[in-house]
Write a protein that holds these residues in place. Structure first.
Motif, PDB file in Angstrom:
ATOM      1  N   TYR A  92     -68.563  32.827  24.509  1.00  0.00           N
ATOM      2  CA  TYR A  92     -68.010  32.896  23.155  1.00  0.00           C
ATOM      3  C   TYR A  92     -66.484  32.983  23.192  1.00  0.00           C
ATOM      4  O   TYR A  92     -65.802  32.406  22.332  1.00  0.00           O
ATOM      5  N   ILE A  93     -65.959  33.690  24.176  1.00  0.00           N
ATOM      6  CA  ILE A  93     -64.501  33.784  24.315  1.00  0.00           C
ATOM      7  C   ILE A  93     -63.915  32.415  24.645  1.00  0.00           C
ATOM      8  O   ILE A  93     -62.915  31.987  24.054  1.00  0.00           O
ATOM      9  N   ASP A  94     -64.538  31.724  25.597  1.00  0.00           N
ATOM     10  CA  ASP A  94     -64.059  30.396  25.984  1.00  0.00           C
ATOM     11  C   ASP A  94     -64.088  29.422  24.812  1.00  0.00           C
ATOM     12  O   ASP A  94     -63.262  28.503  24.732  1.00  0.00           O
ATOM     13  N   ALA A  95     -65.044  29.622  23.900  1.00  0.00           N
ATOM     14  CA  ALA A  95     -65.166  28.736  22.741  1.00  0.00           C
ATOM     15  C   ALA A  95     -64.240  29.144  21.605  1.00  0.00           C
ATOM     16  O   ALA A  95     -64.206  28.477  20.559  1.00  0.00           O
ATOM     17  N   GLY A  96     -63.491  30.226  21.790  1.00  0.00           N
ATOM     18  CA  GLY A  96     -62.567  30.669  20.754  1.00  0.00           C
ATOM     19  C   GLY A  96     -63.229  31.412  19.611  1.00  0.00           C
ATOM     20  O   GLY A  96     -62.625  31.572  18.536  1.00  0.00           O
ATOM     21  N   LEU A  97     -64.455  31.903  19.816  1.00  0.00           N
ATOM     22  CA  LEU A  97     -65.186  32.597  18.761  1.00  0.00           C
ATOM     23  C   LEU A  97     -65.026  34.114  18.835  1.00  0.00           C
ATOM     24  O   LEU A  97     -65.111  34.799  17.812  1.00  0.00           O
ATOM     25  N   ILE A  98     -64.831  34.643  20.031  1.00  0.00           N
ATOM     26  CA  ILE A  98     -64.622  36.064  20.244  1.00  0.00           C
ATOM     27  C   ILE A  98     -63.271  36.251  20.943  1.00  0.00           C
ATOM     28  O   ILE A  98     -62.917  35.478  21.837  1.00  0.00           O
ATOM     29  N   LEU A  99     -62.548  37.273  20.537  1.00  0.00           N
ATOM     30  CA  LEU A  99     -61.227  37.550  21.099  1.00  0.00           C
ATOM     31  C   LEU A  99     -61.289  38.788  21.994  1.00  0.00           C
ATOM     32  O   LEU A  99     -61.860  39.815  21.610  1.00  0.00           O
ATOM     33  N   ARG A 100     -60.726  38.643  23.204  1.00  0.00           N
ATOM     34  CA  ARG A 100     -60.558  39.800  24.095  1.00  0.00           C
ATOM     35  C   ARG A 100     -59.070  40.060  24.261  1.00  0.00           C
ATOM     36  O   ARG A 100     -58.325  39.196  24.709  1.00  0.00           O
ATOM     37  N   LYS A 101     -58.655  41.242  23.869  1.00  0.00           N
ATOM     38  CA  LYS A 101     -57.241  41.600  23.970  1.00  0.00           C
ATOM     39  C   LYS A 101     -57.137  43.073  24.341  1.00  0.00           C
ATOM     40  O   LYS A 101     -57.739  43.929  23.687  1.00  0.00           O
ATOM     41  N   ASN A 102     -56.390  43.341  25.420  1.00  0.00           N
ATOM     42  CA  ASN A 102     -56.240  44.714  25.911  1.00  0.00           C
ATOM     43  C   ASN A 102     -57.607  45.356  26.180  1.00  0.00           C
ATOM     44  O   ASN A 102     -57.843  46.527  25.849  1.00  0.00           O
ATOM     45  N   LYS A 103     -58.504  44.540  26.769  1.00  0.00           N
ATOM     46  CA  LYS A 103     -59.851  44.998  27.151  1.00  0.00           C
ATOM     47  C   LYS A 103     -60.697  45.430  25.958  1.00  0.00           C
ATOM     48  O   LYS A 103     -61.650  46.198  26.103  1.00  0.00           O
ATOM     49  N   ARG A 104     -60.354  44.933  24.791  1.00  0.00           N
ATOM     50  CA  ARG A 104     -61.126  45.214  23.590  1.00  0.00           C
ATOM     51  C   ARG A 104     -61.549  43.895  22.944  1.00  0.00           C
ATOM     52  O   ARG A 104     -60.851  42.890  23.072  1.00  0.00           O
ATOM     53  N   TYR A 105     -62.664  43.934  22.245  1.00  0.00           N
ATOM     54  CA  TYR A 105     -63.282  42.708  21.739  1.00  0.00           C
ATOM     55  C   TYR A 105     -63.359  42.739  20.215  1.00  0.00           C
ATOM     56  O   TYR A 105     -63.644  43.782  19.609  1.00  0.00           O
ATOM     57  N   SER A 106     -63.121  41.579  19.621  1.00  0.00           N
ATOM     58  CA  SER A 106     -63.209  41.438  18.167  1.00  0.00           C
ATOM     59  C   SER A 106     -63.530  39.997  17.841  1.00  0.00           C
ATOM     60  O   SER A 106     -63.467  39.106  18.704  1.00  0.00           O
ATOM     61  N   ASN A 107     -63.882  39.744  16.595  1.00  0.00           N
ATOM     62  CA  ASN A 107     -64.129  38.372  16.162  1.00  0.00           C
ATOM     63  C   ASN A 107     -62.812  37.601  16.133  1.00  0.00           C
ATOM     64  O   ASN A 107     -61.786  38.122  15.690  1.00  0.00           O
ATOM     65  N   ALA A 108     -62.855  36.369  16.604  1.00  0.00           N
ATOM     66  CA  ALA A 108     -61.635  35.567  16.700  1.00  0.00           C
ATOM     67  C   ALA A 108     -61.464  34.621  15.522  1.00  0.00           C
ATOM     68  O   ALA A 108     -60.575  33.780  15.538  1.00  0.00           O
TER      69      ALA A 108
END
Length: 262
Positions: free
Chosen positions: A52-68
């Protein structure tokens, strides 16, 4: 927040993706260990999240996850943009999934707006033009959707559950190749361009056309066509931004009669 996904693809159709984005919409910037605790029974959790991250759907920033992605709501549009109005019918296209808040006026207007479908085949130049609601894949109980052949073929291709009526169609023609079916259907419909009535032995494709009320049996082995032949050609407009597409689509409110183009 309840989120409705439009223009779904292989990833956004996954049940876990929908569960995950609902959770993240209510618990923003979640650590991975929290996700492991929350979804301890989900197999290959890390792999799915990475996809999902690779597809740009989920965001990982500072080891935290949110909807992208942005979830569109009524607040994203000026009042004049969501007034009920009618634009010139067009084929509107947007190539990516987009997300809308469930229960919003935008969702209601989108689902009730019209889309203009074209079915063609590689054997002849005949095209079958149909109109249905934009929300045909997930109809609400109080918003019945007009059935079209295009809807049937799209649902089979994407694995969307069929309606009771479409299950009746499936009992006749099954998961038939659309090009193969349309070759026979359009060849039969073409006969009505020169004759008001056609005699023919019934088969599964004629039965299907009759079920969709595109033809009508008027006597034993005799049919008339319920569709008109027309040269109407709708313009196609492509959008690069989901918001622009939504604003244009909710203005597609004209229910065009189905027709045949030669």
């Amino acid at each position: 927040m309840n989120i409705k996904i439009y223009q779904e693809n292989r990833l956004t159709r996954q049940p876990f993706f929908k569960t995950l984005i609902t959770y993240l919409s209510e618990n923003n910037e979640v650590q991975l260990r929290t996700l492991h605790q929350e979804f301890s029974k989900e197999s290959h959790l890390d792999r799915k999240i990475e996809t999902y991250i690779d597809a740009g759907l989920i965001l990982r920033k500072n080891k935290r996850y949110s909807n992208a992605f942005h979830v569109f709501s009524d607040a994203d549009f000026e009042p004049k943009q969501i007034e009920i109005h009618t634009n010139t019918p067009q084929h509107l296209s947007y190539d990516h999934p987009f997300f809308v808040a469930k229960g919003s006026q935008i969702e209601r207007l989108l689902d009730a707006s019209q889309i203009y479908q074209t079915l063609s085949n590689d054997v002849n130049a005949i095209k079958l033009h149909e109109t249905t609601q934009f929300g045909f894949k997930t109809p609400e109980n109080n918003n019945p959707v007009k059935a079209t052949l295009a809807n049937y073929f799209i649902k089979l291709e994407e694995g969307v559950p069929l309606s009771a009526f479409e299950n009746e169609i499936y009992a006749r023609i099954g998961d038939v190749d659309p090009n193969y079916a349309l070759k026979y259907m359009t060849t039969f419909l073409l006969k009505f361009s020169n004759h008001s009535h056609i005699k023919a032995r019934t088969d599964i494709f004629i039965e299907t056309l009759e079920k969709y009320h595109y033809i009508e049996q008027i006597s034993e082995k005799e049919y008339c066509c319920k569709l008109k032949f027309s040269t109407l050609c709708l313009e196609t407009k492509h959008f690069d931004e989901a918001k622009d597409f939504i604003a244009a689509q909710i203005g597609q409110t004209q229910n065009l009669p189905d027709f045949i183009e030669i």
